[in-house]
Write a protein that holds these residues in place. Sequence first.
Motif, PDB file in Angstrom:
ATOM      1  N   ASN A  75      -0.640   1.375  -5.045  1.00  0.00           N
ATOM      2  CA  ASN A  75      -1.322   0.963  -3.821  1.00  0.00           C
ATOM      3  C   ASN A  75      -2.107  -0.315  -4.117  1.00  0.00           C
ATOM      4  OD1 ASN A  75      -3.610   0.770  -1.896  1.00  0.00           O
ATOM      5  ND2 ASN A  75      -2.749   2.675  -1.075  1.00  0.00           N
TER       6      ASN A  75
ATOM      7  N   GLU B  63       0.819  -1.210   0.000  1.00  0.00           N
ATOM      8  CA  GLU B  63       0.000   0.000   0.000  1.00  0.00           C
ATOM      9  C   GLU B  63       0.858   1.268   0.000  1.00  0.00           C
ATOM     10  OE1 GLU B  63      -2.713  -0.204   3.256  1.00  0.00           O
ATOM     11  OE2 GLU B  63      -3.659  -2.054   2.561  1.00  0.00           O
ATOM     12  N   LYS B  64       2.147   1.110   0.192  1.00  0.00           N
ATOM     13  CA  LYS B  64       3.055   2.266   0.207  1.00  0.00           C
ATOM     14  C   LYS B  64       3.926   2.326  -1.048  1.00  0.00           C
ATOM     15  CE  LYS B  64       1.605   3.464   4.272  1.00  0.00           C
ATOM     16  NZ  LYS B  64       0.723   4.659   4.413  1.00  0.00           N
TER      17      LYS B  64
END
Length: 771
Positions: free
Chosen positions: A310, A206-207
């Motif tokens: 993401n 997600e980063k």
Amino acid sequence: MKIKPIYYIPFLLLLVYSCSNTKYLPEGEMLYTGAEVKIEDSLMSKSDKKALKSEMQELLRPKPNRTILGWRFKLSMYNFAGEPKKEKGFQYWLRNKVGEPPVTFSQVDMDYNADVLQNRAENRGYFKSRTSADSTSSNRKAKAIYTVKPGKQYTIRNVIWPDSLGTRLDSAVTRTKRRTRLKQGSPYDLDKIKDERNRIDERLKEKGYFFFNPDYLIIRVDSTVGDHQVDLRIRLKDDVPERAKKVYTINNIFIYPNYSLSAASDTLSTPTENDSVTRYKDYTIIDKEHNFRPIIYDRTLYFHKGDIYNRKDHNLSLNRLVNLGTFRFVKNQFKISDSLDTALDTYYFLTPLPKKSIQMELSAKTNSANYNGSELTVNWSNRNTFKAAELLSISAFGGLEVQMAGQNKGYNVYRIGSDVSLTWPRFITPIKVETPSAYVPRTKVAIGYEYQNRQKLYSLNSFKTSFGYLWKEDITKEHELKVFDAIFVSPSHVTEEYRNRIKDDQSGSLQRAIDKQLIFGPTYSYTYTNTMRQFKKNTIYYKGSLDLAGNITGLVTGANIKKGDTISVFGVPFSQYAKTEHDFRFYHKFSKNSQLATRATIGFGYPYGNSSELPYIRQFFVGGTNSIRAFRARSIGPGTYRDTTVTANSFLPDQSGDIKMEINAEYRMKLYSVVHGAIFVDAGNIWLWNKKDGMEGAEISKDFYKEFAVGTGIGLRLDLSFLILRLDGAFPLRKPWLPDGDRWVLDDIDVGSKYWRKENFVLNLAIGYPF
């Protein structure tokens, strides 16, 4: 209960036969009857022992022959069939499909099972546990016994994360610790350690760490730090690839909405102008036929050029594309950009379903009122009406129900009608509404007409229309709001016979069935379910609904039927009421092949303003194939009321009420193959809010619970996965219309009596489970 001795004979024969299973075993073999796990540890709590024992029990192999109430049915069928002479026919089917061969003790590897239990104990933090295996035998039957001595369980003393001042990736891993599943003081658990690696990987995805993998993490365990304690050190492996250490952004987004699987190519390349390229915002669309308007992608895709990659947005985009219902296959690929080594070019390959389709469905139906019939439905649909995944559906249906026996034989029912609906894959509202869900919201408008003819009685014309919204928060929660929901019912061709019967009907149900009805107003329903999660032992289903009809119109016009101020629209008094209904179901799995299913339903409808009672089609009913199965459909209540004028040749009115309460419980078990069985109990009733002349005992009172109808029975089901055929046989245990003190009819049960069966035994044939 009065049961003739002759009815015991089949059960006694089967019981005697089941005891002879061991005589068919080869010489020197013993029948394996299962295993027992014993946990010997005075320091463990009872709940911990029970949980560990249950977990270990599931690991043991092989499983013994399945039993039903202690009877090895499948093994009995295997032995009963004998050795078939050929690989087909009834004998072969009975032995190999219905039956199963004996599981013998020689098939059990006790040392292997002991090692498996030892390993599981250590994975749960019992590092110094000891496991032993033994067996007992009697009468050519053997049982394995495994004894586990776990000792004291190790707990987590410290969790040591990478240095936040180290590399960028080290720092990113450390920032995920806020929601770690490895808590100080909690028991050591290898499965939780594996879950933690996956959780960290998900957070990094997600980063922007697109190429990271949970295998790049290592969690070292140090069990020498204290008394039954461990330190867990989380760190990155030394050989993590360079690309896994980088944060990636989204570069170009290419969409192929007419992708053909037969012409599929694994080569990802930048499209040229010869490919009929359309550029819309951040998207490059290759659609030669221009079958889809570009706005469809803006509403479904979460990625935009320049965004950090993401995984959540990745999955949301794919789920929404699938949820449109327009594409048969959805495929997504990423490639490192040629112009920037930390950017990803994104490719979406969409294979559309046929734009138009026609479907024909023929169904059969039956109910406890002896009606049998069928219905034919033809549905035509266009999945891309205005080139933005709008669904236009037009259906026509016709059906016939014939009463084959019982009261009122020959009063057949004919139905014919049509429905038209148009659904947009978005909210159509005055203001923009965002829905960060994997499911596309929908706006739906529908209109329909039905003509119903009850032969020799009356005909009804029904018109309906609605406009509203459907949306899902996630896989478990669903909403439906109809801003406007209207229905108009008008009778025609009411026969003199029916009018004469209305005069004899004390309840007024026959008259209400042909009254003109006009209902309009908003409705809302909410559904929550986690029954799709098959791994859960306990699952629930809940649906609640609210129906508010004619409220604003009644308020504006000041309608008040009690004062004689009834307001009509198009010459028909509109209905004004508030109604709510709640359906709660709970499912408990005892094993893979057995479960307890329960349901509790409660509903209230309160008429006011322009109405003195709920419209007939909005009232509550109980009894029938999906309700209290020991009673004919819609025959119970309200309250303790019973129409004393009904005779064997009378026309039976449907009993309805303003209040409904119903509870059901059903134990379901798999018998063999696709054949399932059930034992069930149903209870409930309906009531009126107010006392009504000619209907003594119909209104709700503080003793309502004493007025429940109760029935029980058994059922057989053929579960074919795509279709479930159900046959339930039921009889009443409690009849609410009898005098107080005489309502339980257990002493009257006489299975051997033909007269009792005719008056009390009800067969229900249906499709699908009742709840």
